[in-house]
Write a protein that holds these residues in place. Sequence first.
Motif, PDB file in Angstrom:
ATOM      1  N   ASN A  81      37.038  36.407  28.997  1.00  0.00           N
ATOM      2  CA  ASN A  81      37.400  36.479  30.471  1.00  0.00           C
ATOM      3  C   ASN A  81      38.631  37.251  30.804  1.00  0.00           C
ATOM      4  OD1 ASN A  81      35.621  34.983  32.356  1.00  0.00           O
ATOM      5  ND2 ASN A  81      36.174  33.259  31.034  1.00  0.00           N
ATOM      6  N   LYS A  89      45.261  39.261  30.853  1.00  0.00           N
ATOM      7  CA  LYS A  89      46.203  39.712  31.762  1.00  0.00           C
ATOM      8  C   LYS A  89      47.320  38.590  31.399  1.00  0.00           C
ATOM      9  CE  LYS A  89      42.962  41.078  35.302  1.00  0.00           C
ATOM     10  NZ  LYS A  89      42.271  40.776  36.620  1.00  0.00           N
ATOM     11  N   GLY A 126      31.018  45.073  43.211  1.00  0.00           N
ATOM     12  CA  GLY A 126      31.241  44.713  41.907  1.00  0.00           C
ATOM     13  C   GLY A 126      29.923  43.870  41.445  1.00  0.00           C
ATOM     14  N   ALA A 140      27.970  44.055  39.213  1.00  0.00           N
ATOM     15  CA  ALA A 140      27.571  43.739  38.129  1.00  0.00           C
ATOM     16  C   ALA A 140      28.669  42.902  37.187  1.00  0.00           C
ATOM     17  CB  ALA A 140      27.216  45.229  37.143  1.00  0.00           C
ATOM     18  N   ARG A 168      28.217  52.400  42.735  1.00  0.00           N
ATOM     19  CA  ARG A 168      29.695  52.237  42.998  1.00  0.00           C
ATOM     20  C   ARG A 168      30.564  53.321  42.878  1.00  0.00           C
ATOM     21  NH1 ARG A 168      33.368  51.723  38.979  1.00  0.00           N
ATOM     22  NH2 ARG A 168      32.796  51.090  37.023  1.00  0.00           N
ATOM     23  N   LEU A 171      41.423  38.743  43.297  1.00  0.00           N
ATOM     24  CA  LEU A 171      42.834  38.985  43.033  1.00  0.00           C
ATOM     25  C   LEU A 171      43.796  39.293  44.512  1.00  0.00           C
ATOM     26  CD1 LEU A 171      42.180  41.305  40.097  1.00  0.00           C
ATOM     27  CD2 LEU A 171      42.859  38.779  39.962  1.00  0.00           C
TER      28      LEU A 171
HETATM   29  N1  LIG Z   1      40.522  34.084  41.287  1.00  0.00           N
HETATM   30  C1  LIG Z   1      39.867  33.602  40.047  1.00  0.00           C
HETATM   31  O1  LIG Z   1      39.727  32.403  40.087  1.00  0.00           O
HETATM   32  C2  LIG Z   1      39.218  34.158  39.121  1.00  0.00           C
HETATM   33  C3  LIG Z   1      38.473  33.633  38.392  1.00  0.00           C
HETATM   34  C4  LIG Z   1      37.778  34.568  37.336  1.00  0.00           C
HETATM   35  C5  LIG Z   1      37.954  35.931  37.420  1.00  0.00           C
HETATM   36  N2  LIG Z   1      38.607  36.476  38.289  1.00  0.00           N
HETATM   37  C6  LIG Z   1      39.190  38.112  38.269  1.00  0.00           C
HETATM   38  O2  LIG Z   1      37.891  38.510  38.740  1.00  0.00           O
HETATM   39  C7  LIG Z   1      37.781  39.824  38.340  1.00  0.00           C
HETATM   40  C8  LIG Z   1      36.168  40.098  37.669  1.00  0.00           C
HETATM   41  O3  LIG Z   1      35.918  39.180  36.500  1.00  0.00           O
HETATM   42  P1  LIG Z   1      34.912  39.371  35.674  1.00  0.00           P
HETATM   43  O4  LIG Z   1      34.718  38.553  34.568  1.00  0.00           O
HETATM   44  O5  LIG Z   1      33.700  39.079  36.578  1.00  0.00           O
HETATM   45  O6  LIG Z   1      34.683  40.826  35.295  1.00  0.00           O
HETATM   46  P2  LIG Z   1      34.090  41.630  34.336  1.00  0.00           P
HETATM   47  O7  LIG Z   1      32.383  41.257  34.102  1.00  0.00           O
HETATM   48  O8  LIG Z   1      34.537  41.691  33.107  1.00  0.00           O
HETATM   49  O9  LIG Z   1      33.785  43.125  34.946  1.00  0.00           O
HETATM   50  C9  LIG Z   1      33.270  44.244  34.267  1.00  0.00           C
HETATM   51  C10 LIG Z   1      32.333  44.979  35.345  1.00  0.00           C
HETATM   52  O10 LIG Z   1      33.377  45.449  36.506  1.00  0.00           O
HETATM   53  C11 LIG Z   1      32.748  46.416  37.196  1.00  0.00           C
HETATM   54  N3  LIG Z   1      33.788  47.302  38.122  1.00  0.00           N
HETATM   55  C12 LIG Z   1      34.734  47.849  37.467  1.00  0.00           C
HETATM   56  N4  LIG Z   1      35.184  48.380  38.423  1.00  0.00           N
HETATM   57  C13 LIG Z   1      34.321  48.318  39.740  1.00  0.00           C
HETATM   58  C14 LIG Z   1      34.553  48.991  40.725  1.00  0.00           C
HETATM   59  N5  LIG Z   1      35.406  49.811  41.434  1.00  0.00           N
HETATM   60  N6  LIG Z   1      33.322  48.492  41.646  1.00  0.00           N
HETATM   61  C15 LIG Z   1      32.420  47.937  41.261  1.00  0.00           C
HETATM   62  N7  LIG Z   1      32.381  47.571  40.068  1.00  0.00           N
HETATM   63  C16 LIG Z   1      33.444  47.764  39.162  1.00  0.00           C
HETATM   64  C17 LIG Z   1      31.895  47.089  36.139  1.00  0.00           C
HETATM   65  O11 LIG Z   1      30.433  47.465  36.809  1.00  0.00           O
HETATM   66  P3  LIG Z   1      29.581  48.401  36.102  1.00  0.00           P
HETATM   67  O12 LIG Z   1      28.907  48.015  34.947  1.00  0.00           O
HETATM   68  O13 LIG Z   1      28.576  48.408  37.489  1.00  0.00           O
HETATM   69  O14 LIG Z   1      30.331  49.844  35.911  1.00  0.00           O
HETATM   70  C18 LIG Z   1      31.708  46.170  34.911  1.00  0.00           C
HETATM   71  O15 LIG Z   1      30.328  45.874  34.686  1.00  0.00           O
HETATM   72  C19 LIG Z   1      38.800  40.058  37.262  1.00  0.00           C
HETATM   73  O16 LIG Z   1      39.858  40.733  37.832  1.00  0.00           O
HETATM   74  C20 LIG Z   1      39.180  38.597  37.060  1.00  0.00           C
HETATM   75  O17 LIG Z   1      40.633  38.664  36.630  1.00  0.00           O
HETATM   76  C21 LIG Z   1      39.474  35.834  39.260  1.00  0.00           C
END
Ligand SMILES: NC(=O)c1ccc[n+]([C@@H]2O[C@H](COP(=O)([O-])OP(=O)(O)OC[C@H]3O[C@@H](n4cnc5c(N)ncnc54)[C@H](OP(=O)(O)O)[C@@H]3O)[C@@H](O)[C@H]2O)c1
Length: 358
Positions: free
Chosen positions: A44, A49, A177, A179, A221, A270
Amino acid sequence: MSIPTQQKALVLEAKFGNFTVQTTDVPRPGPEDLLVKIEAAALNPADWKIQTYGILVNEYPVVLGSDASGIVIAVGEKVSPEAFAVGDRAIFQGDIDFEKQTTRGTYAEYLTLPHQFVAKFPENLPFDEAATVLSGVATVALPLYNHVEGADSVKLFPPWKEGGRGKYAGKSFLVVGGATSMGQFAIQFARLSGFSPIVATASVHHAAFLKTLGATHVVDRKLAAGELQAEFAKIASGQFDVVYDAVSVADTFPLSLAATAPGGHLVVVLSPAEIAEEAKKQGKNVHYARGLFVLPINREVSGPLLASLPKLLETGDIKPNRVEVLPGGLNGVVGGLERLKANQVSGVKLIVHPQETA
Ligand SMILES: NC(=O)c1ccc[n+]([C@@H]2O[C@H](COP(=O)([O-])OP(=O)(O)OC[C@H]3O[C@@H](n4cnc5c(N)ncnc54)[C@H](OP(=O)(O)O)[C@@H]3O)[C@@H](O)[C@H]2O)c1
């Protein structure tokens, strides 16, 4: 099975330190705990981070990792046999100690966990895919459906409760986002709740896949903000009842806020402070996702949600993320986190097999 006394674990020695694979003791389960043998651990963004920014964790050394699947190999004496038994297939987040601000995470071969925060998963789901589920479900479902007073949540009626399916027919939902791992679960919960349209922003090559999860429309996007808004306007008058911003960076906040209808709800993953003030001025509600089942404010909803997961997964109502398995067991984590940090992972969850650590 006999329980080993030692294991391999990926240890972060100090704040801003390096990860190294070390031999550590296998923990013993307390009366309310399960001991699980970890078959698959998911990577993750939080893990890189924590290392890079020195956030969230204050006590070191620490083992990170917040998503995994495995087999229960020992059960604490106070856990009822109806709840868990040796041999159960289990999915779980890492075990967090809020007092010490540290965690015993899933980048290890074995882990003990309070049984209340573990879910079983069905035979039809492989360990790799199962490992992708829990943090995504927590980070989406808790800020959407937690009804507890004081919870930072949209407070929708949950689809895992009777009468919850399809309840929000005619209401619109945007996933910024789509994906991302979180975005994929947001699309699926929106579908279970009956939202329509469900619009996702994503790279266009993910469009067909995201539609299988429930997106009714996928918008590229990479379009400029104005073009994205024009696309949204063609589909849902430009604004949505609920927006889930699974990216939540400076690039996406203005778009997400503009796309939230007055009186509507924006969930961010975030930094809510950056937009909270502006949202208030515009009469919009912002909710910060806290994707941990173990958080006290989430516990009331965690139990029923975790209990409903085996069925949701067995029927395919909730589908895991697609996976890419990294070689080398726990030795694969560091390279995988570097790829996540460099935005080089698209639409899949990276997985390691701790038991394959040399
Ligand atoms: N608050 C909480 O409790 C919590 C818990 C878990 C995660 N998070 C946070 O949530 C975020 C997402 O985590 P994740 O594990 O789901 O990420 P992830 O699956 O690693 O994200 C990768 C994806 O980000 C997409 N992406 C990047 N920039 C983008 C934009 N400007 N617009 C649309 N899509 C974009 C890409 O999409 P494409 O493939 O379409 O290019 C890629 O597939 C992270 O910052 C993480 O730290 C927070």
